[in-house]
Design an enzyme around this catalytic site. Structure first.
Site, PDB file in Angstrom:
ATOM      1  N   PRO A  89      -3.565   3.842   8.609  1.00 43.47           N
ATOM      2  CA  PRO A  89      -2.094   3.938   8.714  1.00 43.47           C
ATOM      3  C   PRO A  89      -1.547   3.054   9.830  1.00 43.47           C
ATOM      4  O   PRO A  89      -0.369   2.711   9.831  1.00 43.47           O
ATOM      5  CB  PRO A  89      -1.867   5.414   9.025  1.00 43.47           C
ATOM      6  N   GLU A 116     -10.634  11.833  11.592  1.00 43.36           N
ATOM      7  CA  GLU A 116      -9.526  11.303  12.410  1.00 43.36           C
ATOM      8  C   GLU A 116      -9.571   9.792  12.491  1.00 43.36           C
ATOM      9  O   GLU A 116      -8.743   9.163  13.150  1.00 43.36           O
ATOM     10  CB  GLU A 116      -9.577  11.920  13.817  1.00 43.36           C
ATOM     11  N   ARG A 154      -6.073  -8.058 -10.163  1.00 52.20           N
ATOM     12  CA  ARG A 154      -5.219  -8.479 -11.285  1.00 52.20           C
ATOM     13  C   ARG A 154      -4.647  -9.881 -11.065  1.00 52.20           C
ATOM     14  O   ARG A 154      -4.098 -10.485 -11.981  1.00 52.20           O
ATOM     15  CB  ARG A 154      -4.077  -7.484 -11.518  1.00 52.20           C
ATOM     16  N   ASP A 169       4.856 -12.765 -11.930  1.00 50.01           N
ATOM     17  CA  ASP A 169       4.945 -11.895 -10.750  1.00 50.01           C
ATOM     18  C   ASP A 169       5.536 -12.698  -9.598  1.00 50.01           C
ATOM     19  O   ASP A 169       6.460 -12.298  -8.937  1.00 50.01           O
ATOM     20  CB  ASP A 169       3.525 -11.483 -10.314  1.00 50.01           C
TER      21      ASP A 169
HETATM   22  C1  4FV Z   1      -4.513   5.159   5.128  1.00 49.58           C
HETATM   23  C2  4FV Z   1      -3.230   4.697   4.801  1.00 49.58           C
HETATM   24  C3  4FV Z   1      -4.839   6.523   5.559  1.00 49.58           C
HETATM   25  C4  4FV Z   1      -6.165   8.243   8.003  1.00 49.58           C
HETATM   26  C5  4FV Z   1      -7.149   9.233   8.513  1.00 49.58           C
HETATM   27  C6  4FV Z   1      -7.990   8.222   6.510  1.00 49.58           C
HETATM   28  C7  4FV Z   1      -6.515   8.046   6.556  1.00 49.58           C
HETATM   29  C8  4FV Z   1      -8.312   9.233   7.552  1.00 49.58           C
HETATM   30  N1  4FV Z   1      -5.367   4.145   4.982  1.00 49.58           N
HETATM   31  N2  4FV Z   1      -3.353   3.381   4.436  1.00 49.58           N
HETATM   32  N3  4FV Z   1      -2.069   5.377   4.776  1.00 49.58           N
HETATM   33  N4  4FV Z   1      -6.097   6.726   6.053  1.00 49.58           N
HETATM   34  O1  4FV Z   1      -3.998   7.439   5.498  1.00 49.58           O
HETATM   35  O2  4FV Z   1      -4.643   3.086   4.557  1.00 49.58           O
HETATM   36  O3  4FV Z   1      -9.459   8.832   8.234  1.00 49.58           O
END
Ligand code: 4FV
Length: 253
Positions: A89, A116, A154, A169
């Site tokens: 994230p 985590e 794709r 696209d």
């Molecule tokens: C995520 C996202 C995501 C965070 C903690 C995996 C999680 C756990 N990855 N984009 N949104 N990853 O939420 O790519 O380890």
């Protein structure tokens, strides 16, 4: 050929999604290769421990750096130029332009975190790029990795029926798609827009550009700012804004 090496604690998650439809065929045609690598196989201890409690205390567990590092070094011993992406994230928001750029590479490691997340030192040492698929928290990076694999694959020559659709696209790259219709011409009392039945391709592409601009203006004005618009587009937008003042989301736009 694009090679995806998936680093994960749950390799079986990748079995079914890539047996179906377009990506399944792309694998059969040898256009993409997917290898799932279990991070646990790179632990050194007999209990194959892959996570531990966070320094400084707090909730949950953190993935240990060593097994991840050893797995990446093993892949790099086969291809030093592999590009390593950590799905998180905290990464750059994924978009079509990034999918385009990544589709020009030939070998990607997609590192899927769990719990985590991963020890920050292995991220620093090995992640060439960090990508997020959206501002929400998943239980693991696996689904995010699948999203990238689909969006990238794709775009590879020969994967979609015709490469035209991927090119189209790019024409509509930064705009929302125009509405699509198919038979029957009258569905539950709603007619297909006349122009689409006209056979007049110039009028059809003008109508489609207009509808793509209208939707983008109504739903994602942020995209419009970034879009490379032609003078004709600006003329169409003036018309839309004139017309648009009446309409609101939900008016089937
Ligand atoms: C995520 C996202 C995501 C965070 C903690 C995996 C999680 C756990 N990855 N984009 N949104 N990853 O939420 O790519 O380890």
């Amino acid at each position: 050929m694009m090679k995806f090496d998936i680093l994960t604690l749950f390799p079986n998650m990748f079995s079914s999604p890539f047996q179906e439809s377009i990506l399944g065929k792309a694998i059969e045609k040898g256009l993409i290769q997917i290898r799932t690598i279990n991070i646990r196989d790179f632990t050194l201890d007999k209990h194959q421990v892959v996570d531990d409690t966070p320094y400084g205390g707090g909730q949950g567990m953190v993935m240990k750096g060593e097994p991840i590092a050893r797995a990446i070094e093993w892949i790099k011993s086969q291809n030093p130029s592999v590009w390593t992406i950590y799905l998180t994230p905290q990464g750059k928001p994924f978009n079509q332009k990034m999918a385009q750029e990544l589709s020009n590479r030939s070998h990607l490691i997609l590192l899927c975190g769990r719990y985590e997340g991963i020890d920050d030192r292995v991220r620093k040492l090995f992640a060439d790029e960090e990508i997020s698929i959206g501002d929400y928290v998943l239980t693991g990076g696996e689904l995010a990795a699948m999203v990238l694999m689909d969006a990238i694959s794709r775009l590879l020559p020969g994967v979609l029926g015709s490469d035209r659709s991927a090119e189209e696209d790019s024409f509509f790259q930064s705009l929302l798609e125009y509405p699509q219709y198919t038979r029957p011409p009258n569905f539950r009392g709603i007619e297909v827009p006349e122009v689409l039945l006209s056979g007049n391709h110039a009028a059809i592409s003008r109508w489609r550009r207009m509808e793509a601009l209208r939707r983008t203006w109504m739903r994602r004005p942020d995209l419009l700012e970034k879009a490379s618009l032609s003078n004709e587009d600006r003329e169409l937008l003036k018309e839309i804004v004139e017309q648009g003042r009446g309409e609101k989301i939900g008016d089937g736009v």
